[in-house]
Design a protein around this motif. Structure first.
Motif, PDB file in Angstrom:
ATOM      1  N   VAL A 131       0.854  -1.192   0.000  1.00  0.00           N
ATOM      2  CA  VAL A 131       0.000   0.000   0.000  1.00  0.00           C
ATOM      3  C   VAL A 131       0.889   1.242   0.000  1.00  0.00           C
ATOM      4  O   VAL A 131       1.752   1.393   0.872  1.00  0.00           O
ATOM      5  CB  VAL A 131      -0.942   0.032   1.223  1.00  0.00           C
ATOM      6  CG1 VAL A 131      -1.850   1.259   1.161  1.00  0.00           C
ATOM      7  CG2 VAL A 131      -1.781  -1.236   1.290  1.00  0.00           C
ATOM      8  N   ARG A 132       0.691   2.099  -0.984  1.00  0.00           N
ATOM      9  CA  ARG A 132       1.464   3.339  -1.071  1.00  0.00           C
ATOM     10  C   ARG A 132       0.527   4.541  -0.963  1.00  0.00           C
ATOM     11  O   ARG A 132      -0.574   4.535  -1.530  1.00  0.00           O
ATOM     12  CB  ARG A 132       2.232   3.408  -2.393  1.00  0.00           C
ATOM     13  CG  ARG A 132       3.372   2.403  -2.505  1.00  0.00           C
ATOM     14  CD  ARG A 132       4.055   2.489  -3.856  1.00  0.00           C
ATOM     15  NE  ARG A 132       3.152   2.047  -4.921  1.00  0.00           N
ATOM     16  CZ  ARG A 132       3.024   2.674  -6.085  1.00  0.00           C
ATOM     17  NH1 ARG A 132       3.691   3.785  -6.330  1.00  0.00           N
ATOM     18  NH2 ARG A 132       2.204   2.195  -7.008  1.00  0.00           N
ATOM     19  N   LEU A 133       0.963   5.570  -0.242  1.00  0.00           N
ATOM     20  CA  LEU A 133       0.214   6.824  -0.136  1.00  0.00           C
ATOM     21  C   LEU A 133       0.624   7.719  -1.290  1.00  0.00           C
ATOM     22  O   LEU A 133       1.777   8.147  -1.381  1.00  0.00           O
ATOM     23  CB  LEU A 133       0.497   7.515   1.201  1.00  0.00           C
ATOM     24  CG  LEU A 133      -0.132   8.895   1.408  1.00  0.00           C
ATOM     25  CD1 LEU A 133      -1.648   8.818   1.331  1.00  0.00           C
ATOM     26  CD2 LEU A 133       0.311   9.495   2.737  1.00  0.00           C
ATOM     27  N   LEU A 134      -0.303   8.020  -2.180  1.00  0.00           N
ATOM     28  CA  LEU A 134      -0.017   8.833  -3.359  1.00  0.00           C
ATOM     29  C   LEU A 134      -0.214  10.323  -3.110  1.00  0.00           C
ATOM     30  O   LEU A 134       0.529  11.158  -3.634  1.00  0.00           O
ATOM     31  CB  LEU A 134      -0.912   8.400  -4.526  1.00  0.00           C
ATOM     32  CG  LEU A 134      -0.795   6.953  -4.997  1.00  0.00           C
ATOM     33  CD1 LEU A 134      -1.771   6.706  -6.133  1.00  0.00           C
ATOM     34  CD2 LEU A 134       0.631   6.636  -5.438  1.00  0.00           C
ATOM     35  N   HIS A 135      -1.233  10.655  -2.322  1.00  0.00           N
ATOM     36  CA  HIS A 135      -1.582  12.069  -2.170  1.00  0.00           C
ATOM     37  C   HIS A 135      -2.610  12.195  -1.062  1.00  0.00           C
ATOM     38  O   HIS A 135      -3.297  11.232  -0.716  1.00  0.00           O
ATOM     39  CB  HIS A 135      -2.165  12.607  -3.483  1.00  0.00           C
ATOM     40  CG  HIS A 135      -2.383  14.088  -3.501  1.00  0.00           C
ATOM     41  ND1 HIS A 135      -1.360  15.004  -3.437  1.00  0.00           N
ATOM     42  CD2 HIS A 135      -3.535  14.815  -3.573  1.00  0.00           C
ATOM     43  CE1 HIS A 135      -1.860  16.230  -3.483  1.00  0.00           C
ATOM     44  NE2 HIS A 135      -3.171  16.136  -3.563  1.00  0.00           N
ATOM     45  N   GLY A 136      -2.733  13.406  -0.490  1.00  0.00           N
ATOM     46  CA  GLY A 136      -3.798  13.688   0.465  1.00  0.00           C
ATOM     47  C   GLY A 136      -3.282  14.051   1.834  1.00  0.00           C
ATOM     48  O   GLY A 136      -2.094  14.297   2.041  1.00  0.00           O
ATOM     49  N   GLY A 137      -4.183  14.094   2.788  1.00  0.00           N
ATOM     50  CA  GLY A 137      -3.829  14.445   4.154  1.00  0.00           C
ATOM     51  C   GLY A 137      -5.071  14.543   5.018  1.00  0.00           C
ATOM     52  O   GLY A 137      -6.200  14.610   4.528  1.00  0.00           O
ATOM     53  N   ILE A 138      -4.844  14.543   6.336  1.00  0.00           N
ATOM     54  CA  ILE A 138      -5.902  14.658   7.325  1.00  0.00           C
ATOM     55  C   ILE A 138      -5.625  15.883   8.189  1.00  0.00           C
ATOM     56  O   ILE A 138      -4.488  16.105   8.614  1.00  0.00           O
ATOM     57  CB  ILE A 138      -5.969  13.404   8.231  1.00  0.00           C
ATOM     58  CG1 ILE A 138      -6.126  12.135   7.393  1.00  0.00           C
ATOM     59  CG2 ILE A 138      -7.112  13.530   9.234  1.00  0.00           C
ATOM     60  CD1 ILE A 138      -7.416  12.044   6.628  1.00  0.00           C
ATOM     61  N   GLU A 139      -6.634  16.712   8.412  1.00  0.00           N
ATOM     62  CA  GLU A 139      -6.506  17.848   9.314  1.00  0.00           C
ATOM     63  C   GLU A 139      -7.572  17.752  10.397  1.00  0.00           C
ATOM     64  O   GLU A 139      -8.588  17.068  10.221  1.00  0.00           O
ATOM     65  CB  GLU A 139      -6.636  19.173   8.563  1.00  0.00           C
ATOM     66  CG  GLU A 139      -7.991  19.372   7.903  1.00  0.00           C
ATOM     67  CD  GLU A 139      -8.104  20.698   7.199  1.00  0.00           C
ATOM     68  OE1 GLU A 139      -7.335  21.615   7.533  1.00  0.00           O
ATOM     69  OE2 GLU A 139      -8.964  20.826   6.319  1.00  0.00           O
TER      70      GLU A 139
END
Length: 374
Positions: A324-332
């Motif tokens: 599993v790779r994180l390509l983009h995004g975020g949590i605020e």
């Protein structure tokens, strides 16, 4: 929230002689109330409805945001609170008192309870910082000793105690706005209206002014009503927000709720600059079908804040299996709620795309399969 809105609509439909506070005592705490509010202007092409059927309750001590595109009716709405605009229909209640029939003397007293700051500061260029802040007190006939004490306290509050002899031309934009805030507080208002107060400022200065407004809200217990076209301002400082479009309320609620799960197209459009859109480079690589056995499934996971805890990424990745790779995004975090989205690429898993989507749904409120990449 829907129940409150229903009660507000019921009050708006009540006979004019009815006491709205008796209809629903649970809304008595509201500091500012709009009941069936409408405002129509007469233009060259005929009447123009700036506000239509506004039913809204602003609670005492909260920072309340009003947002919308240009011409949505934001300024018209905020200016009915201090009667700079006279509504065409409906009522405005402050502390359960209908201000619609106030005479001039009552309006003077009302406006001393309501401070206002503006986008372009409205300072007098020929007067010093001290004199700009002091002027409303002089007009009101406050004795000199009291004026001096009040101005000194306010300049310290807004961080300008060393600038009292400076003129507006010698100040930065942020310092000018701090003078405007101090001047708005001279009569110890209970309500502070902010009309695009940060729109003329750079991002760093905007942050400092928003921090000052939050500090004033907490220290003085003021109700702050803020209008803006910038969702970033709402996110930073407001407790609740209402979205206007063509003079009507299209959405309202706690900031985290509106940001996490916007229901109206206007809200989604205003929020778009703050959200993690799929990068163009990734869009160009996405394919509708896997090109080979090594192709990775791309998932978009959206977190709307309904769960108080942040997503457990280790557990999520384990459930998806493979690489599993994180390509983009975020949590605020907004008001204690985790909001945002993640774009993940999953390869080498024993699960198909639909199974991956379902398994990811145990952690995210919405999951979508965007396609495949090599």
């Amino acid at each position: 929230m829907n129940a409150v809105n229903a009660r507000l609509r019921q009050e708006a439909a009540a006979p004019q002689g009815a006491d709205p506070t008796e209809l629903h005592p649970d809304l008595n705490r509201a500091h500012v109330r709009f009941i069936g509010l409408g405002k129509t202007y007469t233009g060259a092409q005929g009447p123009v409805a700036a506000l239509q059927g506004i039913d809204l309750a602003i609670q005492r001590g909260e920072v309340f945001g009003i947002i919308g595109r240009s011409g949505a009716g934001k300024s018209s709405l905020i200016r009915t609170i201090n009667r700079l605009e006279q509504p065409t229909s409906g009522r405005v209640l402050i502390d359960r008192v209908d201000i619609g029939q106030f005479d001039e003397d009552q309006l003077v007293q009302l406006r001393r309870r309501i401070g206002m700051i503006f986008q372009h500061f409205n300072l007098m260029s020929a007067k010093t910082v001290w004199q700009n802040v002091e002027l409303p007190l002089k007009v009101a006939g406050v004795p000199k000793a009291q004026r001096e004490q009040k101005v000194r306290e306010l300049l310290e509050l807004v961080g300008l105690q060393g600038k009292h002899q400076a003129y507006p031309a010698q100040l930065s934009g942020g310092q000018k706005q701090r003078v405007g805030i101090a001047r708005a507080l001279v009569h110890d208002p209970q309500i502070l209206l902010c009309d695009e107060a940060t729109s003329a400022l750079d991002p760093e200065t905007t942050q400092s002014i928003l921090g000052l407004l939050r500090e004033i809200n907490q220290r003085l217990g003021l109700t702050i009503v803020l209008i803006t076209h910038e969702m970033a301002v709402i996110r930073e400082v407001c407790d609740r927000v209402v979205v206007l479009e063509q003079g009507r309320i299209v959405e309202q609620g706690p900031v985290w709720e509106v940001f996490g799960n916007p229901q109206h197209a206007v809200s989604r459009t205003l929020l778009a600059p703050l959200q993690h859109a799929v990068p163009d480079e990734l869009k160009s690589r996405l394919q509708a079908q896997p090109a080979s056995a090594e192709a990775a499934t791309v998932l978009r996971l959206q977190f709307t804040g309904t769960e108080q805890d942040e997503p457990d990424l280790a557990a999520l990745f384990s459930a998806l299996g493979g690489r599993v790779r994180l390509l983009h995004g975020g949590i605020e975090r907004i008001q204690g709620h985790g909001l945002g989205q993640l774009l993940l690429a999953v390869s080498g898993s024993s699960w198909g795309a639909e199974e991956l989507r379902q398994r990811a749904g145990d952690w995210a409120q919405r999951v979508e399969v965007l396609g495949y990449v090599v």
